[in-house]
Write a protein that holds these residues in place. Structure first.
Motif: not given
Length: 249
Positions: A164-165, A167, A198, A201
C-alpha cells in the motif's frame, strides 16, 4: 469521587475511546470492582452505554451507519478527515483501519478520486462502496463485533500480500514514549500488519487523545510519518511530536 463524578468520568472515557475496562476504571478512580460494576449497571439501565463482560462499550457500537448525533467530537473529526484526504492521490492503494474518524474521511472522499481502498471495517466499507470511482478490497476473516472490523489470521495474511501507498489509522491513544497504543489485542495485531504493508503511515486523532496511552502498543512513534489532528500544526501541544520527527498536519 462522588457517584455523579464517577459516572461522568466513565462516560467521558467512553466518548474518547469507545470502550472502557472495569479494571482500568477501578485503578483510575481508586474504587472497588463492586462500585464500578454498580455504576456501569446504572448507566446501562439509563441507556447511556452498553455493558459487556469486563467493561462497557459506547452506544455507537450499536450502529453500523453512524451519524453526527452519535459521533463524539464530530466537528473536529471532519477537519481531520479533510486533511487526510489531501494525502490521497490518484491511483493510490490505501489501507484503512476502523473508527469514526476514518468513516468521516470515507464519506467525504472527492467523487472524482480514483484509488483503491483496502479495509475490513464494516462501516467504512459501506461508505467506500457508495463512492462512484474507487475500488474496494475487503480483508476478511472473523468480525470483531466491538470494533466492527475483521480480525484474525486470514485478515492479517491478506494484508501481508498488499504493497500500500498509505496506511490511515484511526487512533485510540498516542504519546511520545509509547507511540500508538490500543486496548484490543486483535485490533492491535491487525494494525501492526497494516503498518508493515504500507510505504507511509498516517495517524488520525483528535487532540484530546494526545499524550494518552492504553495497555497494548501498536507501534513506536518513529513508525508514524504523519500525525493529523484538528489543531493548527503550529499549536504548542503538537511541537513535541514535531521535535520527535513526525510530520504534523
Amino acid at each position: 469521587m462522588l457517584k455523579k463524578e464517577r459516572q461522568a468520568y466513565i462516560l467521558h472515557r467512553l466518548n474518547l475511546h469507545n470502550k472502557v475496562l472495569s479494571a482500568s476504571l477501578c485503578e483510575d478512580m481508586k474504587v472497588s470492582e463492586d462500585t464500578v460494576r454498580r455504576d456501569l449497571q446504572e448507566l446501562a439501565g439509563a441507556g447511556k452505554l452498553i455493558k459487556v463482560h469486563g467493561g462497557a462499550l459506547s452506544l455507537a457500537f450499536n450502529e453500523v451507519h453512524f451519524n453526527s448525533r452519535t459521533v463524539y467530537s464530530q466537528g473536529q473529526k471532519a477537519i481531520i478527515a479533510e486533511k487526510a484526504i489531501g494525502l490521497i492521490k490518484e491511483n493510490m492503494y490505501v489501507l484503512t483501519s476502523g473508527g469514526t474518524t476514518i468513516l468521516e474521511m470515507a464519506r467525504h472522499l472527492p467523487p472524482q478520486l480514483r484509488a483503491t481502498f483496502i479495509t475490513g471495517s464494516i462501516p467504512a466499507l459501506n461508505a467506500y462502496i457508495a463512492h462512484p470511482n474507487i475500488n474496494v478490497i475487503v480483508v476478511g476473516d472473523r468480525v470483531n463485533k466491538e470494533s466492527k472490523i475483521t480480525v484474525g489470521a486470514s485478515a492479517i495474511e491478506k494484508i501481508k500480500e498488499v504493497n500500500a501507498d498509505l496506511c490511515l489509522l484511526g487512533t485510540n491513544a498516542i504519546d511520545l514514549q509509547r507511540g500508538i497504543t490500543d486496548s484490543d489485542w486483535e485490533v492491535v495485531e491487525l494494525k501492526k500488519a497494516m503498518i508493515a504493508a504500507s510505504a507511509k503511515t498516517v495517524c488520525l486523532t483528535i487532540a484530546e487523545k494526545l499524550n494518552s496511552f492504553e495497555a497494548l502498543q501498536v507501534c513506536e512513534l518513529k513508525r508514524i510519518d504523519y500525525l493529523i489532528t484538528e489543531l493548527d500544526p503550529t499549536d504548542k501541544l503538537l511541537q513535541p511530536y514535531v521535535k520527535a520527527g513526525v510530520a504534523v498536519l
